[in-house]
Motif scaffolding. Structure first.
Motif, PDB file in Angstrom:
ATOM      1  N   PRO A  86       0.854  -0.960   0.064  1.00  0.00           N
ATOM      2  CA  PRO A  86       0.121  -0.036   0.014  1.00  0.00           C
ATOM      3  C   PRO A  86       0.797   1.184  -0.065  1.00  0.00           C
ATOM      4  O   PRO A  86       1.611   1.349   0.805  1.00  0.00           O
ATOM      5  N   SER A  87       0.596   2.028  -0.973  1.00  0.00           N
ATOM      6  CA  SER A  87       1.556   3.281  -0.951  1.00  0.00           C
ATOM      7  C   SER A  87       0.951   4.510  -1.517  1.00  0.00           C
ATOM      8  O   SER A  87      -0.186   4.441  -2.318  1.00  0.00           O
ATOM      9  N   ARG A  88       1.619   5.558  -1.160  1.00  0.00           N
ATOM     10  CA  ARG A  88       0.997   7.052  -1.807  1.00  0.00           C
ATOM     11  C   ARG A  88       1.679   6.869  -3.453  1.00  0.00           C
ATOM     12  O   ARG A  88       2.542   6.193  -3.825  1.00  0.00           O
ATOM     13  N   VAL A  89       0.762   7.789  -4.207  1.00  0.00           N
ATOM     14  CA  VAL A  89       1.287   7.746  -5.632  1.00  0.00           C
ATOM     15  C   VAL A  89       1.808   9.583  -5.753  1.00  0.00           C
ATOM     16  O   VAL A  89       0.933  10.253  -5.314  1.00  0.00           O
ATOM     17  N   ASN A  90       2.545   9.512  -6.809  1.00  0.00           N
ATOM     18  CA  ASN A  90       2.646  10.742  -7.444  1.00  0.00           C
ATOM     19  C   ASN A  90       1.893  10.722  -8.815  1.00  0.00           C
ATOM     20  O   ASN A  90       1.913   9.581  -9.325  1.00  0.00           O
ATOM     21  N   VAL A  91       1.539  11.772  -9.263  1.00  0.00           N
ATOM     22  CA  VAL A  91       0.916  11.905 -10.628  1.00  0.00           C
ATOM     23  C   VAL A  91       1.909  12.707 -11.477  1.00  0.00           C
ATOM     24  O   VAL A  91       2.473  13.681 -11.339  1.00  0.00           O
ATOM     25  N   GLN A  92       2.422  12.127 -12.513  1.00  0.00           N
ATOM     26  CA  GLN A  92       3.494  12.574 -13.562  1.00  0.00           C
ATOM     27  C   GLN A  92       2.686  12.894 -14.862  1.00  0.00           C
ATOM     28  O   GLN A  92       1.914  12.037 -15.226  1.00  0.00           O
ATOM     29  N   ARG A  93       3.058  14.019 -15.374  1.00  0.00           N
ATOM     30  CA  ARG A  93       2.398  14.172 -16.597  1.00  0.00           C
ATOM     31  C   ARG A  93       3.704  14.412 -17.709  1.00  0.00           C
ATOM     32  O   ARG A  93       4.537  14.803 -17.595  1.00  0.00           O
ATOM     33  N   ASP A  94       3.013  13.719 -18.740  1.00  0.00           N
ATOM     34  CA  ASP A  94       3.930  13.717 -20.206  1.00  0.00           C
ATOM     35  C   ASP A  94       2.873  14.079 -21.209  1.00  0.00           C
ATOM     36  O   ASP A  94       1.684  14.216 -21.052  1.00  0.00           O
ATOM     37  N   GLU A  95       3.291  13.942 -22.403  1.00  0.00           N
ATOM     38  CA  GLU A  95       2.566  14.252 -23.718  1.00  0.00           C
ATOM     39  C   GLU A  95       1.506  13.172 -23.875  1.00  0.00           C
ATOM     40  O   GLU A  95       0.387  13.441 -24.379  1.00  0.00           O
ATOM     41  N   GLU A  96       1.530  11.929 -23.148  1.00  0.00           N
ATOM     42  CA  GLU A  96       0.458  10.905 -23.236  1.00  0.00           C
ATOM     43  C   GLU A  96      -0.565  11.262 -22.198  1.00  0.00           C
ATOM     44  O   GLU A  96      -1.495  10.497 -22.086  1.00  0.00           O
ATOM     45  N   GLY A  97      -0.226  11.938 -21.067  1.00  0.00           N
ATOM     46  CA  GLY A  97      -1.373  12.514 -20.309  1.00  0.00           C
ATOM     47  C   GLY A  97      -0.723  12.110 -18.715  1.00  0.00           C
ATOM     48  O   GLY A  97       0.710  12.297 -18.542  1.00  0.00           O
ATOM     49  N   ALA A  98      -1.645  11.863 -17.910  1.00  0.00           N
ATOM     50  CA  ALA A  98      -1.345  11.683 -16.474  1.00  0.00           C
ATOM     51  C   ALA A  98      -0.952  10.240 -16.094  1.00  0.00           C
ATOM     52  O   ALA A  98      -1.803   9.483 -16.528  1.00  0.00           O
ATOM     53  N   HIS A  99       0.059   9.988 -15.457  1.00  0.00           N
ATOM     54  CA  HIS A  99       0.500   8.652 -15.009  1.00  0.00           C
ATOM     55  C   HIS A  99       0.623   8.762 -13.383  1.00  0.00           C
ATOM     56  O   HIS A  99       1.231   9.714 -13.005  1.00  0.00           O
ATOM     57  N   ARG A 100       0.292   7.578 -12.941  1.00  0.00           N
ATOM     58  CA  ARG A 100       0.584   7.621 -11.515  1.00  0.00           C
ATOM     59  C   ARG A 100       1.732   6.597 -11.327  1.00  0.00           C
ATOM     60  O   ARG A 100       1.767   5.699 -11.965  1.00  0.00           O
ATOM     61  N   VAL A 101       2.322   7.249 -10.255  1.00  0.00           N
ATOM     62  CA  VAL A 101       3.857   6.528 -10.155  1.00  0.00           C
ATOM     63  C   VAL A 101       3.785   6.228  -8.408  1.00  0.00           C
ATOM     64  O   VAL A 101       3.444   7.199  -7.587  1.00  0.00           O
TER      65      VAL A 101
END
Ligand code: ZN
Length: 110
Positions: A86-101
């Protein structure tokens, strides 16, 4: 509050009702306006359906219905599909959209 949890995610209950704490389940519904989600098998509630009299005087489907109640997203943590924690996520954005990391293993979740 931005909801980073989506339908189909697996989450772990980190607080709330004691019997559900530590449980994991699949998210079956997300209500972003309320900041609440519904998790399969978690927060089971029983609705007592009243006997309904039809005009013909017959009763239809008296009894109890079990359903999953809504829980606030602050009571859960996303379980990372890569590291299983169980973990927190960061949201990263690039040209494809938002990704959760995942903050624990840095894996891109989607
Ligand atoms: Zn991870």
């Amino acid at each position: 509050m931005r909801v980073k949890i989506r339908k189909g995610d697996t989450v772990e209950i980190i607080s709330g009702r004691l019997e559900d704490k530590g449980k994991r389940g699949e998210v079956i519904n997300v209500l972003p306006d309320e900041g609440r989600i519904v998790v399969q098998g978690v927060n089971i509630r029983t609705k007592h359906q009243r006997q309904v009299q039809t005009q013909a005087g017959r009763q239809i489907n008296p009894g109890r219905i079990q359903f999953e109640g809504k829980i606030h997203v602050s009571n859960v943590m996303l379980v990372c599909p890569k590291c299983g924690e169980p973990s927190r996520v960061n949201v990263q954005r690039d040209e494809e959209g938002a990704h959760r990391v995942c903050k624990k293993c840095q894996a891109m979740i989607d």
